[in-house]
Design a protein around this motif. Sequence first.
Motif, mmCIF file in Angstrom:
data_model
loop_
_atom_site.group_PDB
_atom_site.id
_atom_site.type_symbol
_atom_site.label_atom_id
_atom_site.label_comp_id
_atom_site.label_asym_id
_atom_site.label_seq_id
_atom_site.Cartn_x
_atom_site.Cartn_y
_atom_site.Cartn_z
ATOM 1 N N THR A 11 0.836 -1.212 0.000
ATOM 2 C CA THR A 11 0.000 0.000 0.000
ATOM 3 C C THR A 11 0.864 1.252 0.000
ATOM 4 O OG1 THR A 11 -1.717 -1.163 1.225
ATOM 5 C CG2 THR A 11 -1.813 1.241 1.236
ATOM 6 N N VAL A 12 1.897 1.266 0.867
ATOM 7 C CA VAL A 12 2.795 2.422 0.948
ATOM 8 C C VAL A 12 3.524 2.632 -0.370
ATOM 9 C CG1 VAL A 12 4.876 3.325 2.054
ATOM 10 C CG2 VAL A 12 3.092 2.254 3.438
ATOM 11 N N THR A 13 3.972 1.530 -0.976
ATOM 12 C CA THR A 13 4.671 1.603 -2.257
ATOM 13 C C THR A 13 3.774 2.184 -3.334
ATOM 14 O OG1 THR A 13 5.996 -0.312 -1.672
ATOM 15 C CG2 THR A 13 5.938 0.276 -3.990
ATOM 16 N N LYS A 14 2.498 1.745 -3.351
ATOM 17 C CA LYS A 14 1.543 2.230 -4.357
ATOM 18 C C LYS A 14 1.309 3.732 -4.191
ATOM 19 C CE LYS A 14 -3.162 1.506 -6.091
ATOM 20 N NZ LYS A 14 -3.494 2.931 -6.061
ATOM 21 N N VAL A 15 1.100 4.173 -2.932
ATOM 22 C CA VAL A 15 0.861 5.597 -2.680
ATOM 23 C C VAL A 15 2.073 6.423 -3.097
ATOM 24 C CG1 VAL A 15 0.496 7.322 -0.879
ATOM 25 C CG2 VAL A 15 -0.799 5.195 -0.836
ATOM 26 N N THR A 16 3.268 5.957 -2.714
ATOM 27 C CA THR A 16 4.496 6.674 -3.058
ATOM 28 C C THR A 16 4.674 6.776 -4.562
ATOM 29 O OG1 THR A 16 5.498 5.839 -1.032
ATOM 30 C CG2 THR A 16 6.982 6.757 -2.684
ATOM 31 N N ALA A 17 4.412 5.654 -5.261
ATOM 32 C CA ALA A 17 4.537 5.650 -6.723
ATOM 33 C C ALA A 17 3.541 6.594 -7.351
ATOM 34 C CB ALA A 17 4.330 4.234 -7.250
ATOM 35 N N ASP A 18 2.316 6.638 -6.760
ATOM 36 C CA ASP A 18 1.264 7.509 -7.272
ATOM 37 C C ASP A 18 1.694 8.969 -7.182
ATOM 38 O OD1 ASP A 18 -1.271 8.289 -8.183
ATOM 39 O OD2 ASP A 18 -1.991 8.526 -6.138
ATOM 40 N N VAL A 19 2.212 9.366 -6.004
ATOM 41 C CA VAL A 19 2.659 10.737 -5.796
ATOM 42 C C VAL A 19 3.828 11.061 -6.723
ATOM 43 C CG1 VAL A 19 3.657 12.357 -4.150
ATOM 44 C CG2 VAL A 19 1.910 10.750 -3.398
ATOM 45 N N THR A 20 4.790 10.132 -6.799
ATOM 46 C CA THR A 20 5.988 10.358 -7.604
ATOM 47 C C THR A 20 5.643 10.568 -9.071
ATOM 48 O OG1 THR A 20 7.262 8.972 -6.094
ATOM 49 C CG2 THR A 20 8.242 9.438 -8.224
ATOM 50 N N SER A 21 4.757 9.717 -9.589
ATOM 51 C CA SER A 21 4.400 9.826 -11.003
ATOM 52 C C SER A 21 3.647 11.114 -11.293
ATOM 53 C CB SER A 21 3.557 8.613 -11.431
ATOM 54 O OG SER A 21 2.325 8.590 -10.735
ATOM 55 N N ALA A 22 2.876 11.597 -10.315
ATOM 56 C CA ALA A 22 2.064 12.796 -10.530
ATOM 57 C C ALA A 22 2.902 14.069 -10.529
ATOM 58 C CB ALA A 22 0.976 12.887 -9.469
ATOM 59 N N VAL A 23 3.872 14.163 -9.636
ATOM 60 C CA VAL A 23 4.579 15.442 -9.472
ATOM 61 C C VAL A 23 6.071 15.387 -9.814
ATOM 62 C CG1 VAL A 23 2.993 16.320 -7.748
ATOM 63 C CG2 VAL A 23 4.959 14.995 -7.010
ATOM 64 N N MET A 24 6.551 14.229 -10.261
ATOM 65 C CA MET A 24 7.977 14.135 -10.604
ATOM 66 C C MET A 24 8.356 15.203 -11.629
ATOM 67 S SD MET A 24 10.069 10.944 -12.288
ATOM 68 C CE MET A 24 9.586 9.814 -11.013
ATOM 69 N N GLY A 25 9.389 15.947 -11.321
ATOM 70 C CA GLY A 25 9.864 16.955 -12.261
ATOM 71 C C GLY A 25 9.174 18.288 -12.130
ATOM 72 N N ASN A 26 8.097 18.369 -11.316
ATOM 73 C CA ASN A 26 7.432 19.665 -11.156
ATOM 74 C C ASN A 26 8.231 20.539 -10.186
ATOM 75 O OD1 ASN A 26 5.431 21.698 -9.964
ATOM 76 N ND2 ASN A 26 4.242 20.791 -11.628
ATOM 77 N N PRO A 27 8.471 21.806 -10.523
ATOM 78 C CA PRO A 27 9.270 22.687 -9.661
ATOM 79 C C PRO A 27 8.749 22.818 -8.231
ATOM 80 C CG PRO A 27 8.959 23.688 -11.822
ATOM 81 C CD PRO A 27 8.093 22.464 -11.792
ATOM 82 N N VAL A 28 7.470 22.511 -8.009
ATOM 83 C CA VAL A 28 6.916 22.655 -6.659
ATOM 84 C C VAL A 28 7.629 21.727 -5.676
ATOM 85 C CG1 VAL A 28 5.054 20.918 -6.628
ATOM 86 C CG2 VAL A 28 4.698 23.115 -5.520
ATOM 87 N N THR A 29 8.183 20.603 -6.162
ATOM 88 C CA THR A 29 8.834 19.636 -5.275
ATOM 89 C C THR A 29 10.214 20.114 -4.797
ATOM 90 O OG1 THR A 29 9.745 18.437 -7.183
ATOM 91 C CG2 THR A 29 7.634 17.672 -6.298
ATOM 92 N N ARG A 30 10.713 21.195 -5.370
ATOM 93 C CA ARG A 30 11.992 21.739 -4.890
ATOM 94 C C ARG A 30 11.844 22.325 -3.491
ATOM 95 N NH1 ARG A 30 12.931 25.258 -10.323
ATOM 96 N NH2 ARG A 30 13.205 23.535 -11.795
ATOM 97 N N GLU A 31 10.667 22.885 -3.223
ATOM 98 C CA GLU A 31 10.449 23.544 -1.930
ATOM 99 C C GLU A 31 9.525 22.779 -0.998
ATOM 100 O OE1 GLU A 31 9.589 27.766 -1.985
ATOM 101 O OE2 GLU A 31 10.299 27.901 -4.055
ATOM 102 N N PHE A 32 8.761 21.819 -1.557
ATOM 103 C CA PHE A 32 7.746 21.148 -0.742
ATOM 104 C C PHE A 32 7.862 19.631 -0.833
ATOM 105 C CE2 PHE A 32 6.146 25.318 -1.794
ATOM 106 C CZ PHE A 32 5.577 25.761 -0.601
ATOM 107 N N GLU A 33 7.685 18.975 0.317
ATOM 108 C CA GLU A 33 7.556 17.522 0.361
ATOM 109 C C GLU A 33 6.087 17.193 0.117
ATOM 110 O OE1 GLU A 33 9.767 15.239 0.684
ATOM 111 O OE2 GLU A 33 11.550 16.227 1.530
ATOM 112 N N VAL A 34 5.828 16.263 -0.796
ATOM 113 C CA VAL A 34 4.456 15.875 -1.109
ATOM 114 C C VAL A 34 4.153 14.547 -0.422
ATOM 115 C CG1 VAL A 34 2.800 15.404 -2.944
ATOM 116 C CG2 VAL A 34 4.654 17.039 -3.329
ATOM 117 N N GLY A 35 3.067 14.530 0.351
ATOM 118 C CA GLY A 35 2.733 13.342 1.130
ATOM 119 C C GLY A 35 1.582 12.541 0.574
ATOM 120 N N ARG A 36 0.610 12.267 1.436
ATOM 121 C CA ARG A 36 -0.490 11.352 1.121
ATOM 122 C C ARG A 36 -1.585 12.047 0.307
ATOM 123 N NH1 ARG A 36 -5.002 10.096 4.305
ATOM 124 N NH2 ARG A 36 -4.189 11.571 5.851
ATOM 125 N N HIS A 37 -2.173 11.324 -0.637
ATOM 126 C CA HIS A 37 -3.339 11.793 -1.392
ATOM 127 C C HIS A 37 -4.543 11.750 -0.465
ATOM 128 C CE1 HIS A 37 -6.227 10.970 -5.041
ATOM 129 N NE2 HIS A 37 -6.410 12.167 -4.506
#
Length: 367
Positions: A11-37
Amino acid sequence: MESMLNKLKSTVTKVTADVTSAVMGNPVTREFEVGRHIASGGPGLCWRIYNGTKKSTKQEVAVFVFDKKMIDKYQKFDKDQIIDSLKRGVQQLTRLRHPRLLTVQHPLEESRDCLAFCTEPVFASLSNVMGQWDNLPSPVPKDIKEYKLYDVETKYGLLQISEGLVFLHSGVKMVHGNLCLENIILNKSGAWKIMGFDYSISSINPSDAEPKYTCKEWEPSLPALCLPNPEYLAPEYILSVSCDSASDMYSLGVVMHAVFNEGKPVCQVNKHDIFKSFSRQLDQVRSRRRVRDHVKMLLSVTPNVRPDADQMTKIPFFDDVGAMTLQYFDSLFQRDNLQKSQFFKGLPKVLPKLPKVNIHISISSYI
């Protein structure tokens, strides 16, 4: 035990992969940690909402993410229209500052795969808590699934939205243009906030006493994400291609009807046959005996019959000791020490009338 740990890890792996695929490469991740949907909101519930924190300060935020894969089925022209519309909505929200509007903490950022921006911490959209679970994680979060809107919370929430409309109509001479359940956000403290300015219209003569607005003709050939929610749209948009602040008041009437009717608007509207749908909707409003008088006035086909936003804040419906107490909490920081002392002395008489959830939500900010 091993099976349970494997399931949790999966479950944790799926959530992490979901977040990573959605925001990978977006500049917002330079300043913010993205957590749970945690939720979804905005036009068509197209924005996924995640918990987040600012890396430098550990400040809690909500991260709104639009995954461009959602519109893969469209042709390039339609894709561009949708992206431009969503961008405009966030940019407009970022420029506007008011306690009844969702506060943007970091402006819109675009990458190849998504759009993203950060706001104050969020619980969910009003649409989510009323049972619309599109674009939510699976399984649906328990706190959303089991959420109960108390009567006093609903009254105060609707009062907050009315106050937001006062600011838009009188303060900045703007029509929201798409007020509906998915564009009302409940923040972490339980306050109701307006977002979704994709179709907002500013007055063409903002300096004049009498603002004037122009709106576009309804185009059913456009994707749904390029159009306001037709179930909350005032009839004059369609019948006479016109709008003003009273058009938002009609939308508020549909919102009020929906929150007391399990999230259902007055009528289901077909965007491809919207003229017929509006005729049916207006007939249903006239025939409903249980609709309160103030909602009937808001849903009038004649715009100048509808009360304005300032008048709405003063109707007897909001003259509720619980709602007034919550409103006072909101403005407590503006009060002097004597006023605060008098308020807290009288609070024990009021507390039994407030549900525990509201007491926690409202008081926690001041203790």
